[in-house]
Scaffold this active site. Structure first.
Site, PDB file in Angstrom:
ATOM      1  N   CYS A  49       0.803  -1.218   0.000  1.00  0.00           N
ATOM      2  CA  CYS A  49       0.000   0.000   0.000  1.00  0.00           C
ATOM      3  C   CYS A  49       0.844   1.281   0.000  1.00  0.00           C
ATOM      4  CB  CYS A  49      -0.974  -0.050   1.180  1.00  0.00           C
ATOM      5  SG  CYS A  49      -2.390   1.019   1.012  1.00  0.00           S
ATOM      6  N   HIS A 107      -4.027  -5.954   1.572  1.00  0.00           N
ATOM      7  CA  HIS A 107      -3.998  -6.214   3.016  1.00  0.00           C
ATOM      8  C   HIS A 107      -4.693  -7.561   3.232  1.00  0.00           C
ATOM      9  CE1 HIS A 107      -2.923  -1.986   3.870  1.00  0.00           C
ATOM     10  NE2 HIS A 107      -3.795  -1.664   2.942  1.00  0.00           N
TER      11      HIS A 107
END
Lengths: 246, 462
Positions: free
Chosen positions: A96, A196
């Site tokens: 991310c 994630h």
């Protein structure tokens, strides 16, 4: 032959741990230990020194905008050494925000363009909406199965230049930019992704690839003993089945 | 009488009645209908409350604190209306006010106690013009819904702008993000803890520190005392911003005697402390502060709280034959760590099992990554249940979490079907305690099954 042990460098665990990114580090360390490879996790915050020769694998996660801003300068200062090590084959997993910071530049939600490390051949623009939801992608990396699963939650839209190749192609979710179905990026032994979930606990085959790369980097070019992974692939299957049903 | 208000209220009640008849409770549809017919319906009804409205917000502890505040007000015999936990968005708040009465248009109650979602605070504040706002704490919670923690804090700050003159703001002094909402304001009543922190934070293992930085200048805060996560006695080494002195301070507590001592404007009183866990000290302190803010006498608050019973699924205990069932909602890392800590406090007295039910529907948070921020490594070492049961839509993820925390697979039963595993777990836990830790929608499923089994006769919505 070099000693069979691993040092995992976790960059900015306090600032860059958005929702469970530390699960990736726990997964790497446990999967090494279950094979009786002693694994040590070294954390590094802003301003602390790094003993690069002792690092076998690097992990960095995502952070809130304010936290990311707090580490950005320090990260760029660290960057020359990090980039040269990565070019020499040091493996890294970047999730991310870390993915965005490794690229040429990234735009924040308020459209400010900020410089990245310019290691990965990618750039990130601000999106109008956030990409949020389950993701299934298929990778060309030499792992079995080829599927990767996770959860994305990002406002940036990332595009790949010619030197980076996608980590996978999405069959569920938005991926890098919602346009070309690519998800994540691979360059040298760096795996960068928006996933994630946490990612590695339910993609143990990807965790093992990183561990193998880390051992290779240490000069130990042997294969990893297989581990029973019924639970891990059970969780993997939970998300896979959603892509089949959607 | 405003004709559109009348039409809005009647239409909403009709819809609510039909919805209940068709077996679909808890709908926000009445709120939607009422607002379609008359957009100012909530504003008008709230303005007619004689005392005014209380908005209660924050990440954790809203439902338990609201239940305590409600109990304090009800014990004093003051007419009160309040919403159910799930009805805390603007439609739910509207539905609560329009459906408060059967025959009258306006609520008879003087006071509305409204548990309010953080992101709904700006709109709720603007329309309701509250007289009292209570903020429990801020932790990271369901980023897929709220975005970042700073965004959540900003929503609440905007809601507070609607607090009129003569209003009171009740804030947690020990939470830097909550406390800074009162910066420079004269109308704040702070609550906090002042007793010894039992262990140092390090000894508690990995602790999700969601807000360790100074909300004013961004420097990392120093802590003289830390109770859990980022709650404690902090000081900014750079700008000097520090924890405000609380008006309502819990100065000492005894788990053994279920008692806590609270200093209220300088006077120390003892209170019953029935719900386990440090975080319930905070919930009770917040409720006492709210009572004090409304002018209740400390002795009256104490007598009232002595007869308080928890809401369903908030550490409530039920008996199923000779098996004790203990339920506590889990929804974010800090809350889950606190619930495991409470299980640890409770569980030393005999054999027990633990059942964790993880769903990932919208109300639960669709991203289960947060399970990896819960410090299972620490708690699985301290807790030794006879068996772990994991269930829910994401049972498999929970099983992986326990595996990596070092729990041997043969000690874990995995089954996505909640009803089946609940039956099995209750059978196998005969005569001992089963700790059931579900996410929000999982708790509704557990409740439904326990109701089917005849174990829950009536309950307050929690």
């Amino acid at each position: 032959m070099a000693e069979r042990r691993l040092n995992i460098l976790h960059l900015y665990p306090e600032n860059m741990n958005l929702y469970g990114d530390r699960g990736n580090v726990l997964a790497l360390a446990q999967r090494a230990r279950w094979r009786e490879i002693p694994a040590r996790i070294v954390t590094r915050e802003v301003g602390q020194p790094v003993d690069w020769d002792a690092v076998d694998l690097v992990f960095m996660g995502g952070g809130e905008d304010t936290h990311q801003a707090r580490i950005a300068d320090d990260f760029l200062a660290l960057g020359r050494e990090l980039a040269s090590r990565l070019q020499d084959g040091l493996p890294m997993l970047a999730i991310c925000g870390a993915y965005q910071l490794l690229g040429r530049y990234y735009e924040t939600a308020d459209r400010t363009q900020l410089p990245g490390l310019n290691y990965l051949d990618v750039w990130t623009e601000a999106g109008d909406t956030r990409a949020i939801g389950d993701v299934v992608s298929y990778t060309d990396l030499p792992i079995e199965p080829r599927s990767l699963v996770g959860f994305e939650n990002h406002g940036g839209r990332t595009f790949l230049g010619s030197r980076a190749r996608p980590l996978g192609e999405v069959t569920l979710g938005q991926g890098n930019n919602g346009e070309d179905r690519s998800e994540g990026a691979v360059q040298d032994r760096v795996i960068a992704t928006y996933l994630h979930g946490s990612l590695l606990p339910k993609n143990p085959h990807l965790a093992d690839l990183l561990l193998m790369w880390a051992l290779m980097n240490r000069g130990i070019d042997d294969r990893l003993e297989p581990l029973a992974a019924d639970e891990e692939f059970g969780a993997h299957e939970t998300i896979l089945s959603r892509s089949r049903n959607s | 009488m405003n004709i559109r208000l009348l039409a809005a209220v009647l239409a909403a009640r009709l819809v609510g009645w039909v919805s209940r008849m068709s077996g679909r409770g808890g709908s926000s549809l009445p709120g939607l209908i009422a607002r379609r017919v008359y957009p100012s319906v909530l504003r008008d009804l709230a303005a007619k409350l004689e005392w005014g409205a209380i908005l209660l917000t924050g990440t954790n502890g809203k439902t338990t604190t609201a239940a305590m505040v409600r109990h304090i007000i009800e014990t004093e015999g003051r007419p009160l209306l309040s919403n159910r936990a799930g009805a805390n968005l603007i439609l739910g708040l509207t539905a609560t006010l329009v459906q408060a009465e059967r025959w009258r248009i306006r609520p008879r109650a003087d006071i509305a106690l409204l548990e309010t979602d953080e992101a709904t605070m700006p709109r709720a504040g603007e329309e309701i013009q509250p007289r009292l706002i209570i903020v429990t704490n801020f932790f990271r919670d369901q980023l897929d819904r709220y975005g970042e923690l700073t965004t959540t804090v900003r929503y609440v700050a905007r809601g507070i702008e609607s607090l009129g003159p003569g209003g009171v703001l009740v804030l947690n002094a020990d939470d830097p993000q909550a406390a800074q909402l009162g910066y420079g304001r004269p109308d704040v009543l702070y609550f906090g803890l002042e007793g010894e922190a039992a262990k140092t934070a390090e000894a508690q293992g990995y602790d999700a520190m969601d807000a360790r930085f100074c909300p004013r200048c961004g420097t990392e805060l120093n802590y003289a005392r830390r109770y859990y996560a980022h709650l404690g006695h902090y000081l900014c080494p750079d700008c000097g911003w520090r924890r405000p002195d609380p008006h309502i301070a819990v100065v000492r507590w005894s788990r053994k005697d279920h008692e806590m001592w609270v200093r209220i404007h300088g006077q120390v009183e003892s209170f019953q402390w029935r719900l386990p866990g440090i975080y319930n000290l905070y919930n009770e302190a917040a409720a006492i502060a709210a009572g004090a803010a409304m002018g209740s006498r400390p002795t009256a608050i104490r007598e009232s709280l002595a007869t308080f019973r928890p809401a369903f699924g908030r550490m409530e205990t039920l008996m199923a034959g000779d098996t004790r069932l203990w339920l506590a909602l889990v929804k974010n890392p800090v809350g889950f760590n606190q619930v495991l800590s409470a299980v640890f406090e409770e569980a030393h007295e005999g054999g027990f099992s633990v059942m964790i039910v993880i769903n990932d529907r919208y109300a639960d948070g669709r991203d289960v990554s947060w399970l990896w921020d819960v410090d299972f490594e620490h708690w699985t070492e301290k807790l030794s249940p006879r068996r772990w049961y994991v269930s829910g839509l994401r049972a498999r993820d929970m099983a992986v979490r326990l595996k990596y925390a070092g729990v041997p697979s043969d000690q874990v039963t995995v089954d996505e079907n909640v009803n089946r595993i609940l039956g099995k777990a209750m059978d196998q836990t005969g005569g001992e305690t089963l700790y059931i830790l579900p996410t929000y929608t999982a708790m509704l499923e557990v409740r439904q099954e326990l109701t089917q089994l005849g174990l829950v006769r009536h309950f307050r919505e929690g």
